[in-house]
Design an enzyme around this catalytic site. Structure first.
Site, PDB file in Angstrom:
ATOM      1  N   LYS A 122      44.422  40.322  40.439  1.00  0.00           N
ATOM      2  CA  LYS A 122      44.355  39.174  41.333  1.00  0.00           C
ATOM      3  C   LYS A 122      45.322  39.378  42.490  1.00  0.00           C
ATOM      4  O   LYS A 122      46.241  40.183  42.436  1.00  0.00           O
ATOM      5  CB  LYS A 122      44.682  37.894  40.564  1.00  0.00           C
ATOM      6  CG  LYS A 122      43.830  36.698  40.987  1.00  0.00           C
ATOM      7  CD  LYS A 122      42.359  36.986  40.898  1.00  0.00           C
ATOM      8  CE  LYS A 122      41.530  35.823  41.464  1.00  0.00           C
ATOM      9  NZ  LYS A 122      40.177  36.223  41.780  1.00  0.00           N
ATOM     10  N   ASP A 145      52.729  44.387  42.784  1.00  0.00           N
ATOM     11  CA  ASP A 145      52.817  44.684  41.354  1.00  0.00           C
ATOM     12  C   ASP A 145      52.785  46.201  41.221  1.00  0.00           C
ATOM     13  O   ASP A 145      51.775  46.834  41.518  1.00  0.00           O
ATOM     14  CB  ASP A 145      51.648  44.044  40.615  1.00  0.00           C
ATOM     15  CG  ASP A 145      51.570  44.444  39.146  1.00  0.00           C
ATOM     16  OD1 ASP A 145      52.475  45.164  38.674  1.00  0.00           O
ATOM     17  OD2 ASP A 145      50.602  44.044  38.474  1.00  0.00           O
ATOM     18  N   TYR A 198      37.384  45.153  41.416  1.00  0.00           N
ATOM     19  CA  TYR A 198      38.478  44.342  40.880  1.00  0.00           C
ATOM     20  C   TYR A 198      39.658  45.235  40.505  1.00  0.00           C
ATOM     21  O   TYR A 198      39.520  46.164  39.723  1.00  0.00           O
ATOM     22  CB  TYR A 198      38.023  43.559  39.644  1.00  0.00           C
ATOM     23  CG  TYR A 198      39.162  42.765  39.045  1.00  0.00           C
ATOM     24  CD1 TYR A 198      39.652  41.650  39.695  1.00  0.00           C
ATOM     25  CD2 TYR A 198      39.773  43.168  37.861  1.00  0.00           C
ATOM     26  CE1 TYR A 198      40.712  40.936  39.171  1.00  0.00           C
ATOM     27  CE2 TYR A 198      40.834  42.456  37.331  1.00  0.00           C
ATOM     28  CZ  TYR A 198      41.301  41.339  37.998  1.00  0.00           C
ATOM     29  OH  TYR A 198      42.360  40.637  37.490  1.00  0.00           O
TER      30      TYR A 198
END
Length: 368
Positions: free
Chosen positions: A233, A11, A230
């Site tokens: 995902k 991404d 984080y």
């Protein structure tokens, strides 16, 4: 000479948040691979699932080749420049290192590779998931390669009756790859014990016990293991060979009708049903639901034929309706209980800092 199938996904920017990359970004990535990879690759296909771009390459360099990985890395860097120029969200998000170091493993992008002896007819499937992690493939692979209730070929196809060998990785062990090999059907219960926890134990590969040939390769990297926080995902990819010694295409696809609950959705912190969608689909509801696409290919002498969109059949429209209803039901529970991931998965988010602050305010009451 053996043929290598490599899919590398990242991404590096998307429109309107975490929805989809721009056409210019996708075109830039593909153009770079085709132009810079003329002497390296036999064929290329570039597509996207949600906001993730996947580069599929065929070549003769073997798995883990520095030149192939560098080609993909540089393509994503070029795409990042476009994303920044367009003001796309999360430009370069999955490029977690500053410079290429010989292999993209451990640098952010997801990688799945198969080195094969090409059959006269070589069908394979490229699965790409968004807003979930590698454990999302555990249950479908268990059903497709170990359960005759799903896969009659385990009973009917002579070479499949010998079963398959599962290589399972403990993705919480971050210093080195920690794996175990389990044979189905003999070790079926042991396999089930591990795959009960898809956030820790992930199927890395599957091998035919009849021929010794590899049938499956799964990207097992976890971004929070790399970044220490984080960052989005993991959004895995998977390559699956089909037919003859391996399950039929339909046997591999069938488990995805379940819409089983996987980790993901908004901020990667929820339990949501996995929705099989058509190629190039964006994400939408609650940064999801988690989605998976399947591009079906044949390959001959390294040249790709396809893809066929395996989830474009009208059958999957009914599945998508059921998954949407399940997503709505679990979202009604909000942040409470099983609707969110366990604390072990939330430790990379801001909730741990909040708990630390609250911990100081607890007091033990004196007995009366």
């Amino acid at each position: 000479m053996k043929l290598t199938l490599s899919v590398i996904k990242a991404d590096v920017g998307s429109i309107g948040g975490h929805l989809a990359p721009s056409p210019e970004l996708v075109a830039t990535v593909e153009r770079h691979v085709r132009e810079a990879g003329r002497e390296l690759v036999l064929d290329v296909h570039v597509g996207h699932t949600g906001d993730d771009i996947a580069i599929l390459m065929t070549h003769r360099k073997g798995t883990g080749d520095s030149g192939i990985h560098r080609l993909a890395w540089d393509a994503f860097v070029a795409g990042t420049e476009v994303a920044r120029a367009q003001g796309l969200y999360g430009a370069g998000q999955d490029l977690l290192k500053d410079s290429f170091s010989g292999n993209v493993r451990g640098m952010g992008p997801a990688v799945a590779e198969l080195e094969i002896e090409e059959r006269a007819s070589e069908p394979f499937l490229l699965f790409a998931a968004d807003k979930t992690d590698p454990g999302a493939f555990d249950l479908p692979l268990y059903l497709a390669f170990a359960d005759p209730m799903n896969t009659p070929g385990l009973l009917l196809a002579p070479r499949m009756t010998k079963g398959f060998r599962f290589v399972v990785m403990d993705v919480q062990h971050t210093t080195q790859d920690r794996v175990i090999e389990l044979d189905a059907p003999e070790n079926l219960y042991d396999l089930a014990v591990l795959l009960r926890d898809p956030e820790r134990f992930v199927v890395e590969s599957i091998w035919s016990r009849a021929s010794g040939a590899q049938a499956v390769a799964v990207a097992t990297s976890r971004l929070h293991n790399i970044a220490g926080k984080y960052t989005g995902k993991d959004d895995p990819v998977m390559l699956v060979r089909c037919q003859m010694d391996f399950p039929a295409t339909g046997e591999v696809l069938a488990p995805f009708h379940l819409g089983h609950l996987v980790a993901g959705g908004m901020r990667g912190s929820h339990q949501m049903p996995l929705m099989p969608v058509t190629l190039g689909s964006p994400v939408s509801f609650f940064d999801g639901p988690p989605i998976v696409t399947c591009a079906a290919f044949s390959v001959r002498n390294g040249k790709l034929v396809g893809p066929v969109d395996a989830f474009a059949h009208p059958f999957w429209d009914a599945v998508r309706r059921e998954v949407a209803e399940a997503a709505i039901r679990i979202r009604r529970q909000g942040f409470v209980g099983a609707a969110m991931l366990p604390m072990s998965e939330l430790e990379y988010t801001g909730i741990v800092e909040k708990l630390g602050e609250l911990e100081k305010r607890f007091r033990v009451r004196a007995e009366k």
